[in-house]
Design an enzyme around this catalytic site. Sequence first.
Site, mmCIF file in Angstrom:
data_model
loop_
_atom_site.group_PDB
_atom_site.id
_atom_site.type_symbol
_atom_site.label_atom_id
_atom_site.label_comp_id
_atom_site.label_asym_id
_atom_site.label_seq_id
_atom_site.Cartn_x
_atom_site.Cartn_y
_atom_site.Cartn_z
ATOM 1 N N GLU A 52 -9.543 41.659 -25.853
ATOM 2 C CA GLU A 52 -10.470 41.731 -26.759
ATOM 3 C C GLU A 52 -9.917 41.529 -28.227
ATOM 4 O O GLU A 52 -9.217 42.131 -28.532
ATOM 5 C CB GLU A 52 -11.264 42.951 -26.994
ATOM 6 C CG GLU A 52 -12.357 43.226 -27.617
ATOM 7 C CD GLU A 52 -13.457 44.391 -27.195
ATOM 8 O OE1 GLU A 52 -14.171 44.064 -26.396
ATOM 9 O OE2 GLU A 52 -13.202 45.522 -27.836
ATOM 10 N N LYS A 54 -10.451 42.207 -31.471
ATOM 11 C CA LYS A 54 -11.075 43.424 -32.022
ATOM 12 C C LYS A 54 -10.225 43.721 -33.474
ATOM 13 O O LYS A 54 -9.424 44.559 -33.256
ATOM 14 C CB LYS A 54 -11.014 44.284 -31.139
ATOM 15 C CG LYS A 54 -11.752 45.886 -31.631
ATOM 16 C CD LYS A 54 -11.212 46.626 -30.253
ATOM 17 C CE LYS A 54 -12.010 48.207 -30.706
ATOM 18 N NZ LYS A 54 -11.995 49.304 -29.696
ATOM 19 N N LYS A 113 -19.233 40.203 -27.540
ATOM 20 C CA LYS A 113 -19.118 41.636 -27.433
ATOM 21 C C LYS A 113 -19.910 41.935 -28.912
ATOM 22 O O LYS A 113 -19.460 41.745 -30.111
ATOM 23 C CB LYS A 113 -17.770 42.387 -27.764
ATOM 24 C CG LYS A 113 -17.677 43.769 -27.378
ATOM 25 C CD LYS A 113 -17.625 43.978 -25.721
ATOM 26 C CE LYS A 113 -17.495 45.239 -25.395
ATOM 27 N NZ LYS A 113 -16.476 45.906 -25.957
ATOM 28 N N GLU A 157 -23.314 46.836 -19.536
ATOM 29 C CA GLU A 157 -22.389 48.245 -19.870
ATOM 30 C C GLU A 157 -23.128 49.715 -19.642
ATOM 31 O O GLU A 157 -24.138 49.821 -20.072
ATOM 32 C CB GLU A 157 -21.781 48.127 -21.172
ATOM 33 C CG GLU A 157 -20.952 49.480 -21.697
ATOM 34 C CD GLU A 157 -20.383 49.320 -23.007
ATOM 35 O OE1 GLU A 157 -19.583 48.590 -23.168
ATOM 36 O OE2 GLU A 157 -20.543 50.279 -23.686
ATOM 37 N N ASN A 178 -17.830 51.923 -19.245
ATOM 38 C CA ASN A 178 -17.278 52.221 -20.627
ATOM 39 C C ASN A 178 -16.731 53.608 -20.772
ATOM 40 O O ASN A 178 -17.451 54.696 -20.539
ATOM 41 C CB ASN A 178 -18.095 51.954 -21.778
ATOM 42 C CG ASN A 178 -17.211 51.889 -23.095
ATOM 43 O OD1 ASN A 178 -16.041 52.111 -23.108
ATOM 44 N ND2 ASN A 178 -18.072 51.584 -24.092
ATOM 45 N N GLU A 208 -13.837 49.705 -18.848
ATOM 46 C CA GLU A 208 -13.836 49.306 -20.334
ATOM 47 C C GLU A 208 -13.346 50.329 -21.056
ATOM 48 O O GLU A 208 -13.565 51.641 -20.716
ATOM 49 C CB GLU A 208 -15.083 49.155 -20.693
ATOM 50 C CG GLU A 208 -15.676 47.660 -20.110
ATOM 51 C CD GLU A 208 -17.324 47.782 -21.064
ATOM 52 O OE1 GLU A 208 -18.054 46.908 -20.148
ATOM 53 O OE2 GLU A 208 -17.534 48.166 -21.825
ATOM 54 N N SER A 209 -12.453 50.086 -21.904
ATOM 55 C CA SER A 209 -11.871 50.984 -22.930
ATOM 56 C C SER A 209 -10.947 52.112 -22.526
ATOM 57 O O SER A 209 -11.081 52.835 -21.568
ATOM 58 C CB SER A 209 -13.176 52.018 -23.697
ATOM 59 O OG SER A 209 -13.996 51.210 -24.201
HETATM 60 O O1 LIG Z 1 -13.775 51.124 -30.225
HETATM 61 C C1 LIG Z 1 -14.479 51.431 -31.102
HETATM 62 O O2 LIG Z 1 -14.134 52.290 -32.015
HETATM 63 C C2 LIG Z 1 -15.937 51.583 -30.676
HETATM 64 C C3 LIG Z 1 -16.836 52.463 -31.683
HETATM 65 C C4 LIG Z 1 -18.317 52.372 -31.554
HETATM 66 C C5 LIG Z 1 -18.911 51.889 -30.601
HETATM 67 C C6 LIG Z 1 -18.026 51.023 -29.822
HETATM 68 C C7 LIG Z 1 -16.734 51.024 -29.986
HETATM 69 N N1 LIG Z 1 -16.095 49.976 -29.280
HETATM 70 C C8 LIG Z 1 -16.480 49.013 -28.483
HETATM 71 C C9 LIG Z 1 -16.029 48.771 -27.128
HETATM 72 O O3 LIG Z 1 -16.701 48.678 -26.257
HETATM 73 C C10 LIG Z 1 -14.369 48.610 -27.105
HETATM 74 O O4 LIG Z 1 -13.969 47.569 -28.010
HETATM 75 C C11 LIG Z 1 -14.007 47.828 -25.779
HETATM 76 O O5 LIG Z 1 -14.255 48.755 -24.939
HETATM 77 C C12 LIG Z 1 -12.488 48.110 -25.953
HETATM 78 O O6 LIG Z 1 -11.894 49.415 -26.040
HETATM 79 P P1 LIG Z 1 -10.274 49.953 -26.291
HETATM 80 O O7 LIG Z 1 -9.554 49.079 -25.591
HETATM 81 O O8 LIG Z 1 -10.498 51.313 -26.081
HETATM 82 O O9 LIG Z 1 -10.151 49.483 -27.791
#
Ligand SMILES: O=C(O)c1ccccc1NCC(=O)[C@H](O)[C@H](O)COP(=O)(O)O
Length: 249
Positions: A52, A54, A113, A157, A178, A208-209
Amino acid sequence: MNAEGELAPAVQSILRDVRSRTTPDERVSVDARSFSDAIARTESNGVPVVAEVKPTSPTTDGNRTDDPVELAKKMVEGGAAALSVLTEPEHFGGSPENLRRIREAVSVPVLRKDFILEEAQLDAVEADLVLLIARFVGDLSKLVASARERGFQVLVEVHTLDELETALDSGAKIVGVNNRDLGKLEVSLDTFESVAPEVPDNVTLVAESGIATPDDARRMREAGADALLVGSAIMDGDVAENTRRLVSA
Ligand SMILES: O=C(O)c1ccccc1NCC(=O)[C@H](O)[C@H](O)COP(=O)(O)O
């Protein structure tokens, strides 16, 4: 859709901004790169990772200001099967223009996204997949159909079993679980492990995440993930090397 009072203030702010943004008049028509083919191509060499782009987020310190196209190319060099590109500007430092440029520069599928709540938002930019968040969309079946009419593949999601049921009822063929609870912004990999067993085999399943290490990647794969969506752990440092480490987990 859940009451917004149950959401973290940052998420309430994101949704307010989304509603105040103008939407395009012209409808997009997409010739999408297949996500399932991209996963299959990677499976023989490593873990299918959706890396991602980001630049920042409500839970990240600082803002990564490198050219997003250069970051994207390095992710592909590191073996990413697909890319996810934030297009939300205020809280994630993204833009539809970033996605347009990245999709032009790489050959892997690109996920948009964002926080898409209504049909007109789909027309902001072409992408191979769009994310629809079950918790936020009023009529999910209708929005899934609208996205597919434009040629998008749809990643729905979910965070809970109830949301999974809604996603499956909407005809979702690609589901992302997520690990981040958008109510509290807490992350737990247990979420994926509790929801994944209820996902039918014919659905492509994305974790995810919160995936930070090769151990996390293996844990999600053992729990049934066909692909892993990773933002922060890839964006923090050398993105090619970070991607490679997870792809080789
Ligand atoms: O990532 C955040 O801080 C966030 C806060 C509020 C709403 C959504 C958020 N993230 C969106 C996502 O879905 C993530 O960017 C994505 O799943 C990747 O997650 P990560 O690997 O933990 O950065």
